[in-house]
Design a protein around this motif. Structure first.
Motif, PDB file in Angstrom:
ATOM      1  N   ASP A   1      41.162  92.889 -44.588  1.00  0.00           N
ATOM      2  CA  ASP A   1      41.826  93.129 -43.307  1.00  0.00           C
ATOM      3  C   ASP A   1      41.159  92.393 -42.153  1.00  0.00           C
ATOM      4  O   ASP A   1      41.831  91.887 -41.251  1.00  0.00           O
ATOM      5  CB  ASP A   1      41.835  94.626 -42.988  1.00  0.00           C
TER       6      ASP A   1
ATOM      7  N   ASP B   1      43.176  87.967 -38.749  1.00  0.00           N
ATOM      8  CA  ASP B   1      42.899  89.324 -39.216  1.00  0.00           C
ATOM      9  C   ASP B   1      44.212  90.106 -39.329  1.00  0.00           C
ATOM     10  O   ASP B   1      45.299  89.550 -39.156  1.00  0.00           O
ATOM     11  CB  ASP B   1      41.900  90.027 -38.300  1.00  0.00           C
ATOM     12  N   LYS B   2      44.121  91.385 -39.632  1.00  0.00           N
ATOM     13  CA  LYS B   2      45.320  92.188 -39.864  1.00  0.00           C
ATOM     14  C   LYS B   2      46.173  92.342 -38.606  1.00  0.00           C
ATOM     15  O   LYS B   2      47.340  92.722 -38.685  1.00  0.00           O
ATOM     16  CB  LYS B   2      44.944  93.561 -40.401  1.00  0.00           C
TER      17      LYS B   2
END
Length: 539
Positions: free
Chosen positions: A61, A422-423
């Motif tokens: 993540d 990133d997530k």
């Protein structure tokens, strides 16, 4: 609502400002990416810590890209998720201070003037600090008063120690070394509205279930009037040409919110603070927020040094000595600073600190080291069981950790890797690494002295590891403070040169790290900046 102060992050660089300013009556909000855990949520779950990374983000993540520079100048690129290489240190209210071992050493006067005292070092960007030890000393004292430091001179009593420390002290005396009790940010008695240590021997990497450890959460945030918004990931800072106007954050459902304030304080951890500034570029700051100097992210530092171990075996001890050695829970808590400075070949070197401690009690990591026999063959079944049982019940491992300066260079810095998100869809930070050869040289010098102590104590199976591998829990720099806006990001009060209302108070401000763990200095500097901010707010 417009706040007086908005703080991004909640660790050692953030909490003193939240504590001081909110308790002085100002409206303070703290934005923390992680969850808000309290003492009742903590246990000594070995699997959660060793195998499941309970308190850090999953690398799938949120990760970093690591670019390692080799001696020839070539770069090896590693994506953190692919190589399981993490630089996260505790994503929760209170930050990594929840997970620290709490080894608290002050920096020394010469740490603030490395360039003046030790001279220029080829290939290193060593500078003097814009403040002196004398300016920071009152705030070191304030940390003792508010957070608590056991074992420091003129402070509370030292923590209880294992009987084996007597052998250590005796060996050091015979070698001509001066051992002393390691100061710890752990309460040896109930005070400051917190409980004393329970001596579980699960300090490093574990949060404290009694509140004895002086984390930013237990010592400060739970005692202040600041509003704390957890699970709030700040992804952008807006500004005009002279002031920050607002910050944007995602909540746990990835819904975006914004916060406005008069003053903004960034303390998200050295790597992430630089990442956020670089990701917040706008028409006024095309190179990244507060980055007219192009110094944001530069001169990232870690702690130089490494570690070593030696095994003390039952067969070399009397029955009473062995009982002392195997006392559960009690600390070892011994340090050496005889070589904080030393001469070699007519050259004055900056040395460092050696802390001695017992091997961590996490049974998973201890048992895992016994999987192979003396010939390197993997074992299982009864043979493995017998080896683990014998090793863990008839000996104990004494560890040492070496702390020396990681010299800042042009090749260790934070940048943005636009290829990896990133997530939240935000470009991740790239950690560019290069270790100056002096770091390893000094580390080996210190380790050789520690090794002599272990041998004098009768330890066997001694192993030493000194390298330029960066410890992810000891990172600083990236927004160094200084007098000249051309070669620093912050002024002496940690305000951005380029913006009237932005401060950075995590370890980012440090131009050099000293030869000690950073946390006491981060706390002290944050209290110093808090006093400055109270004067600003009053005016």
């Amino acid at each position: 609502m417009k706040y007086d102060i908005c703080i991004v992050g909640s660790g050692a660089g953030a909490a003193p400002i939240a504590y001081e300013l909110s308790n002085a009556g100002y409206k303070v909000v703290v934005l923390e990416k992680g969850k808000y855990y309290r003492e009742k949520d903590f246990s000594k779950d070995e699997l959660a810590i060793s195998r499941r990374d309970k308190f850090t983000p999953l690398l799938k993540d949120e990760q970093h890209v690591i670019n390692v520079r080799n001696e020839g100048g070539s770069i090896d690129r590693f994506e953190g998720a692919e190589y399981n290489w993490s630089f996260w240190n505790g994503s929760m209210v209170g930050g990594s201070s929840n997970l620290m071992s709490g080894y608290f050493h002050k920096m020394k006067p010469n740490d603030f003037k490395l360039r003046s005292v030790y001279g220029e070092i080829k290939g290193a960007n060593v500078v003097d600090w814009p403040i002196s030890y004398e300016e920071l000393e009152p705030y070191y004292e304030k940390v003792k008063e508010v957070i608590g430091v056991s074992g420091d001179v003129m402070s509370m009593d030292a923590l209880e120690v294992n009987g084996a420390t007597k052998w250590f002290d005796k060996s050091c005396k015979e070698l001509g070394y001066k051992s002393f009790a390691t100061p710890r940010a752990i309460l040896s008695s109930a005070t400051l509205g917190r409980n004393s240590c329970a001596y579980s021997n699960f300090c490093g990497s574990y949060p404290c279930a009694t509140g004895a450890k002086g984390s930013a959460r237990a010592a400060l945030l739970q005692k202040c009037n600041a509003e704390i918004i957890s699970e709030a990931f700040v992804y952008k800072i807006d500004s005009d040409k002279s002031k920050v106007t607002q910050v944007h954050y995602y909540d746990k459902d990835k819904k975006s919110h914004s916060i406005k304030a008069k003053i903004f304080v960034l303390a998200a951890q050295a790597i992430e603070s630089s990442r956020l500034l670089l990701n917040s570029k706008n028409k006024y700051f095309p190179n990244g927020l507060a980055n007219n100097s192009k110094e944001v992210g530069k001169n990232l530092i870690f702690s130089g040094g490494g570690s070593g171990t030696g095994r003390i075996k039952k067969e070399n001890l009397s029955e009473d000595e062995f009982k002392e050695l195997m006392q559960a829970g009690l600390f070892f808590n011994r340090s050496l600073q005889d070589w904080y400075e030393y001469d070699k070949g007519g050259v004055k070197y900056k040395g460092g600190t050696i802390d001695f401690l017992f091997e961590h009690q996490n049974i998973i990591s201890r048992a895992s080291r016994e999987f192979y026999d003396d010939e390197g063959n993997i074992m299982w079944g009864d043979k493995l069981q017998r080896r683990i049982q014998k090793t863990l019940t008839t000996s104990r491992v004494l560890t040492f950790e070496v702390f020396n300066d990681w010299l800042p260079t042009d090749f260790t810095y934070v940048s943005i890797d636009e290829k990896v998100k990133d997530k939240y869809g935000i470009a991740v930070g790239a950690i560019n690494l290069y270790g100056h050869k002096r770091d390893v040289e000094v580390g080996k010098h210190l380790a050789s002295r520690a090794e002599k102590v272990l041998k004098s104590m009768g330890a066997s199976d001694i192993q030493v590891s000194i390298s330029d591998s960066p410890p992810p829990n000891l990172v600083a720099g990236g927004c160094r403070f200084g007098v000249d806006a051309k070669n620093s990001v912050l002024d002496k009060n940690c305000k951005a040169h380029d913006l009237e209302n932005l401060y950075v108070t995590d370890a980012s401000f440090m131009p050099t790290g000293g030869s000690v763990p950073y946390t006491w200095t981060i706390y002290a500097n944050s209290f110093r900046v808090a006093e400055h901010l109270k004067k600003i707010m009053k005016s």
